[in-house]
Design an enzyme around this catalytic site. Structure first.
Site, PDB file in Angstrom:
ATOM      1  CB  CYS A  10     -46.751 -74.616  27.856  1.00 38.23           C
ATOM      2  SG  CYS A  10     -46.991 -73.118  26.887  1.00 38.23           S
ATOM      3  CG  ASN A  11     -43.075 -70.878  31.602  1.00 46.98           C
ATOM      4  OD1 ASN A  11     -42.900 -70.615  32.782  1.00 46.98           O
ATOM      5  ND2 ASN A  11     -42.295 -71.735  30.954  1.00 46.98           N
ATOM      6  CB  THR A  12     -47.450 -69.302  26.735  1.00 47.27           C
ATOM      7  OG1 THR A  12     -46.084 -68.937  26.497  1.00 47.27           O
ATOM      8  CG2 THR A  12     -48.363 -68.309  26.055  1.00 47.27           C
TER       9      THR A  12
ATOM     10  N   GLY B 261     -46.760 -67.764  22.074  1.00 44.23           N
ATOM     11  CA  GLY B 261     -46.499 -66.444  22.661  1.00 44.23           C
ATOM     12  C   GLY B 261     -47.157 -65.276  21.961  1.00 44.23           C
TER      13      GLY B 261
ATOM     14  CB  CYS C 112     -40.317 -69.405  27.478  1.00 51.86           C
ATOM     15  SG  CYS C 112     -40.696 -70.299  25.952  1.00 51.86           S
TER      16      CYS C 112
ATOM     17  CB  SER D 171     -46.168 -74.177  21.601  1.00 52.31           C
ATOM     18  OG  SER D 171     -44.830 -73.842  21.908  1.00 52.31           O
TER      19      SER D 171
END
Ligand code: DGL
Length: 270
Positions: free
Chosen positions: A83-85, A53, A193, A21
């Site tokens: 990006c973990n999200t 998020g 994150c 992001s």
């Protein structure tokens, strides 16, 4: 046989796409460039849609698809979801929609993280990631005994992207989350994150540095080993070319990136 070798030889020179992001994914990208400087790379920061998020799954899906379509036009050999999200919410849905390899951070790191002998693990991540319980699910796949304590940190990405990482509000927020997490007596706390390593200075005021686990290093080793196995590693002995793109705020991107990576030219806004 000869033909597939030729194809692999061409593929390995194609670039790898990275996205997040905002500047967060640079904590992965910087490590990647250090160990694989030959690779040609394209980084996309979706600043217009930051923070991810607080977005719904449908919104995140359309962000991921737009970025992957862009990388498809750029003829990448693979995409790194830094990006973990997005890895938590969209990877399982989009993984077969494209003709290139896609590396999601959570799923790529879970096995190695669960191998580091741990009984209790804390996770700090975005609200969208925590809502999927992706870390808990992926870690328990490999170690069903592991206890996972997940905490959403809804404001942390915005502090970093808005240059407020040293503000009192951020320090108080971080200190409260760390102190509460420590009550569970975790062996490690995963920074789930890619933005959170930017808060290391504050995090380590309230807990020892070695309790925090930034998956970036494990992730980059995973990608390297997979590229090697698939014959896609770029072994040309010259420094890889880099391109940077953002969906908004190119100057802020360069400024906030500094802690992890020196972006020398203003990114192109698309
Ligand atoms: N850095 C991203 C992650 O790893 C997204 C943070 C956000 O935009 O909320 O989850």
């Amino acid at each position: 046989m000869k033909r597939s070798t030729d194809i692999n030889n061409q593929i390995k020179y194609l670039p790898l796409g990275f996205f997040d992001s905002g500047v967060g994914g640079l904590s992965v990208y910087a490590r990647f460039k250090k160990i694989l400087p030959n690779e040609n790379t394209i980084y996309f920061g979706d600043l217009k849609n930051m923070p991810y998020g607080s977005k719904s799954k449908d919104e995140l899906l359309s962000c991921s698809r737009r970025i992957l379509d862009f990388f498809e036009e750029k003829r990448v050999k693979a995409v790194v979801i830094a990006c973990n999200t997005s890895s938590a919410t969209t990877y399982e849905i989009i993984k077969n929609e494209y003709n290139f390899k896609i590396y999601p951070i959570i799923q790529s790191c879970a096995k190695v993280i669960s191998d580091i002998t741990m009984k209790k693990v804390g996770v700090f991540a975005t609200t969208a990631t925590i809502n999927t319980s992706a870390y808990k699910r992926e870690l328990q796949k490999y170690n069903p005994e592991i206890q996972v304590y997940e905490t959403a940190c809804p404001n942390w990405t915005s502090y970093i992207e808005n240059g407020l990482a040293d503000s009192e509000e951020c320090v108080v927020d971080v200190s409260e989350k760390v102190k509460t997490m420590l009550l569970n007596k975790p062996d490690k706390i995963i920074l789930g994150c890619t933005h959170y390593p930017y808060l290391m200075k504050t995090l380590t005021k309230y807990a020892p540095e070695d309790i925090f686990l930034d998956p970036a290093e494990i992730f980059v080793e995973f990608i390297k080993s997979d590229l090697t196995k698939s014959g896609m590693l770029n072994s040309a002995g010259k420094t890889g070319l880099e391109e940077f793109y953002v969906s908004a705020n190119p100057k802020e991107f360069v400024k906030n990136a500094k802690l992890f990576y020196e972006v020398r030219r203003l990114p192109i806004v698309i």
